[in-house]
Write a protein that holds these residues in place. Structure first.
Motif, PDB file in Angstrom:
ATOM      1  N   ASN A  56      39.964 -22.800 -52.174  1.00  0.00           N
ATOM      2  CA  ASN A  56      39.700 -23.538 -50.948  1.00  0.00           C
ATOM      3  C   ASN A  56      38.194 -23.613 -50.664  1.00  0.00           C
ATOM      4  O   ASN A  56      37.662 -24.662 -50.283  1.00  0.00           O
ATOM      5  N   ALA A  57      37.491 -22.498 -50.876  1.00  0.00           N
ATOM      6  CA  ALA A  57      36.047 -22.484 -50.666  1.00  0.00           C
ATOM      7  C   ALA A  57      35.336 -23.361 -51.695  1.00  0.00           C
ATOM      8  O   ALA A  57      34.391 -24.088 -51.362  1.00  0.00           O
ATOM      9  N   PHE A  58      35.803 -23.319 -52.923  1.00  0.00           N
ATOM     10  CA  PHE A  58      35.179 -24.113 -53.982  1.00  0.00           C
ATOM     11  C   PHE A  58      35.353 -25.602 -53.705  1.00  0.00           C
ATOM     12  O   PHE A  58      34.405 -26.381 -53.804  1.00  0.00           O
ATOM     13  N   VAL A  59      36.552 -26.011 -53.336  1.00  0.00           N
ATOM     14  CA  VAL A  59      36.801 -27.421 -53.042  1.00  0.00           C
ATOM     15  C   VAL A  59      36.013 -27.849 -51.806  1.00  0.00           C
ATOM     16  O   VAL A  59      35.426 -28.940 -51.766  1.00  0.00           O
ATOM     17  N   GLY A  60      35.973 -26.984 -50.797  1.00  0.00           N
ATOM     18  CA  GLY A  60      35.254 -27.325 -49.581  1.00  0.00           C
ATOM     19  C   GLY A  60      33.761 -27.435 -49.792  1.00  0.00           C
ATOM     20  O   GLY A  60      33.093 -28.265 -49.179  1.00  0.00           O
ATOM     21  N   GLY A  61      33.214 -26.605 -50.689  1.00  0.00           N
ATOM     22  CA  GLY A  61      31.779 -26.633 -50.936  1.00  0.00           C
ATOM     23  C   GLY A  61      31.327 -27.657 -51.943  1.00  0.00           C
ATOM     24  O   GLY A  61      30.164 -28.069 -51.928  1.00  0.00           O
ATOM     25  N   SER A  62      32.231 -28.101 -52.841  1.00  0.00           N
ATOM     26  CA  SER A  62      31.900 -29.085 -53.887  1.00  0.00           C
ATOM     27  C   SER A  62      30.568 -28.746 -54.574  1.00  0.00           C
ATOM     28  O   SER A  62      29.602 -29.507 -54.485  1.00  0.00           O
ATOM     29  N   PRO A  63      30.480 -27.606 -55.270  1.00  0.00           N
ATOM     30  CA  PRO A  63      29.179 -27.156 -55.768  1.00  0.00           C
ATOM     31  C   PRO A  63      28.692 -27.849 -57.027  1.00  0.00           C
ATOM     32  O   PRO A  63      27.493 -27.834 -57.299  1.00  0.00           O
ATOM     33  N   THR A  64      29.588 -28.425 -57.825  1.00  0.00           N
ATOM     34  CA  THR A  64      29.136 -29.022 -59.076  1.00  0.00           C
ATOM     35  C   THR A  64      28.537 -30.405 -58.818  1.00  0.00           C
ATOM     36  O   THR A  64      28.898 -31.074 -57.843  1.00  0.00           O
ATOM     37  N   PRO A  65      27.626 -30.870 -59.682  1.00  0.00           N
ATOM     38  CA  PRO A  65      27.007 -32.183 -59.463  1.00  0.00           C
ATOM     39  C   PRO A  65      28.023 -33.325 -59.381  1.00  0.00           C
ATOM     40  O   PRO A  65      27.891 -34.220 -58.545  1.00  0.00           O
ATOM     41  N   THR A  66      29.038 -33.287 -60.243  1.00  0.00           N
ATOM     42  CA  THR A  66      30.030 -34.363 -60.234  1.00  0.00           C
ATOM     43  C   THR A  66      30.835 -34.349 -58.939  1.00  0.00           C
ATOM     44  O   THR A  66      31.043 -35.396 -58.308  1.00  0.00           O
ATOM     45  N   MET A  67      31.281 -33.176 -58.532  1.00  0.00           N
ATOM     46  CA  MET A  67      32.057 -33.085 -57.291  1.00  0.00           C
ATOM     47  C   MET A  67      31.213 -33.486 -56.088  1.00  0.00           C
ATOM     48  O   MET A  67      31.693 -34.174 -55.182  1.00  0.00           O
ATOM     49  N   LYS A  68      29.967 -33.064 -56.065  1.00  0.00           N
ATOM     50  CA  LYS A  68      29.106 -33.403 -54.926  1.00  0.00           C
ATOM     51  C   LYS A  68      28.894 -34.907 -54.837  1.00  0.00           C
ATOM     52  O   LYS A  68      28.893 -35.491 -53.750  1.00  0.00           O
ATOM     53  N   ALA A  69      28.714 -35.558 -56.007  1.00  0.00           N
ATOM     54  CA  ALA A  69      28.512 -37.003 -56.005  1.00  0.00           C
ATOM     55  C   ALA A  69      29.741 -37.741 -55.484  1.00  0.00           C
ATOM     56  O   ALA A  69      29.628 -38.770 -54.812  1.00  0.00           O
ATOM     57  N   VAL A  70      30.926 -37.207 -55.775  1.00  0.00           N
ATOM     58  CA  VAL A  70      32.165 -37.881 -55.378  1.00  0.00           C
ATOM     59  C   VAL A  70      32.553 -37.551 -53.934  1.00  0.00           C
ATOM     60  O   VAL A  70      32.926 -38.436 -53.163  1.00  0.00           O
ATOM     61  N   TRP A  71      32.434 -36.268 -53.547  1.00  0.00           N
ATOM     62  CA  TRP A  71      33.044 -35.814 -52.306  1.00  0.00           C
ATOM     63  C   TRP A  71      32.081 -35.624 -51.150  1.00  0.00           C
ATOM     64  O   TRP A  71      32.524 -35.400 -50.019  1.00  0.00           O
ATOM     65  N   SER A  72      30.765 -35.679 -51.392  1.00  0.00           N
ATOM     66  CA  SER A  72      29.836 -35.453 -50.285  1.00  0.00           C
ATOM     67  C   SER A  72      29.980 -36.517 -49.195  1.00  0.00           C
ATOM     68  O   SER A  72      29.817 -36.226 -48.001  1.00  0.00           O
TER      69      SER A  72
END
Length: 307
Positions: A194-210
């Motif tokens: 839950n913390a990992f998904v909420g924080g979106s720490p990877t570059p790909t996740m941050k680009a998609v979910w920020s």
């Protein structure tokens, strides 16, 4: 003379006091900047005083580890792991072999983070709901969100576009990201995911979910589905299902090709070209070369029909 000395002494004392206070002011500014950086880049995996998530709780870490080691580890954890640093390797194995990501922090960023950690009180993971889910997730809704049957409220793509997981059929999902079948175990439980998904720490996740973050309810439901998927892992016969689908596709394609080209040899141009003469005649219209039915193109070429 005495009256002249008193202002001079007072001035020197004032300067000394200001000079002594400068490090404190600088450290406070660094700590504020470090807190902001920590909340942006670190809280997907760490807390300060609220327990371990994907990585360890960092309360008191500046007292437990040498500053030089912390500077190297925060700046380039991948390099530390590559050179087999014993402490880094121990931490890797302790936290389910999930390596700490290189966040591309500058020297000033690292200094600010250490200033924050050095004086930080207990800090929850961020966002405040990123630890254990604040609401009870529905795994069925989570599966629909993961596969794209249901849309995310803020318009984000389905998780299946990049990830695969057990329990969603033979095709599984995308290959851009890792398989998430055992992600709850790898990240130390539902709170870590839950913390990992909420924080979106990877570059790909941050680009998609920020710009399209999941709501609290959506995140809780996806985590609930992933926890369930980890219990009911991908069936072993999935590979045979894939093989069967591939074979069925080949058969269908061959059947379509055979139907479209069913007259290729019977009425085409190939048979007259390779037929052996039977009577010695030289006119292919009147026997000898090819006793079968001629293609309309051949008949038009010779200007008459075969008797």
């Amino acid at each position: 003379m005495a009256s002249w000395r008193r202002p001079a002494v007072a001035t020197l004392a004032t300067i000394a006091g200001i000079w002594a206070a400068l490090p404190t002011v600088a450290n406070a500014a660094d700590a504020d900047a470090g807190k902001k950086i920590f909340q942006e880049k670190c809280t997907a995996c760490h807390t300060v005083g609220s327990g371990a998530l994907v990585g360890p709780d960092l309360k008191g870490v500046t007292a437990r580890r040498p500053r030089e080691w912390l500077e190297q580890w925060i700046a380039a954890p991948d390099a530390m792991l590559a050179k087999k640093d014993p402490v880094a390797t121990e931490l890797l194995h302790q936290f389910h072999d999930v390596p700490m990501a290189n966040m591309g922090l500058s020297t000033s960023d690292v200094t600010a983070i250490l200033a924050f950690l050095g004086g930080a009180e207990t800090q929850p993971s961020a966002p405040a709901t990123a630890g254990a889910p604040a609401v009870q997730g529905n795994p069925e809704i989570g599966k629909e969100l993961f596969t794209g049957v249901a849309r995310f409220a803020n318009g984000g793509p389905p998780c299946m576009a990049c990830h695969s997981v057990g329990g969603i059929g033979a095709l599984g999902g995308g290959q851009l990201g890792p398989d998430l079948t055992e992600v709850v175990t790898r990240l130390g439980g539902a709170a870590g995911v839950n913390a990992f998904v909420g924080g979106s720490p990877t570059p790909t996740m941050k680009a998609v979910w920020s710009q399209r973050p999941l709501t609290t309810e959506e995140r809780a439901s996806v985590v609930a589905f992933l926890a369930q998927a980890g219990v009911s892992q991908r069936p072993a016969q999935a590979i045979w299902q894939l093989a069967g689908l591939a074979l069925l596709g080949v058969v269908i394609l061959l059947a379509i090709a055979a139907f479209n080209w069913r007259d290729r040899l019977r009425f085409g141009v190939r048979r007259p070209m390779v037929a052996k003469p039977t009577t010695g005649g030289r006119d292919p219209r009147n026997g000898g070369w090819f006793p079968g039915t001629y293609h309309p193109g051949w008949m038009g070429q010779f200007g008459s029909k075969r008797p």
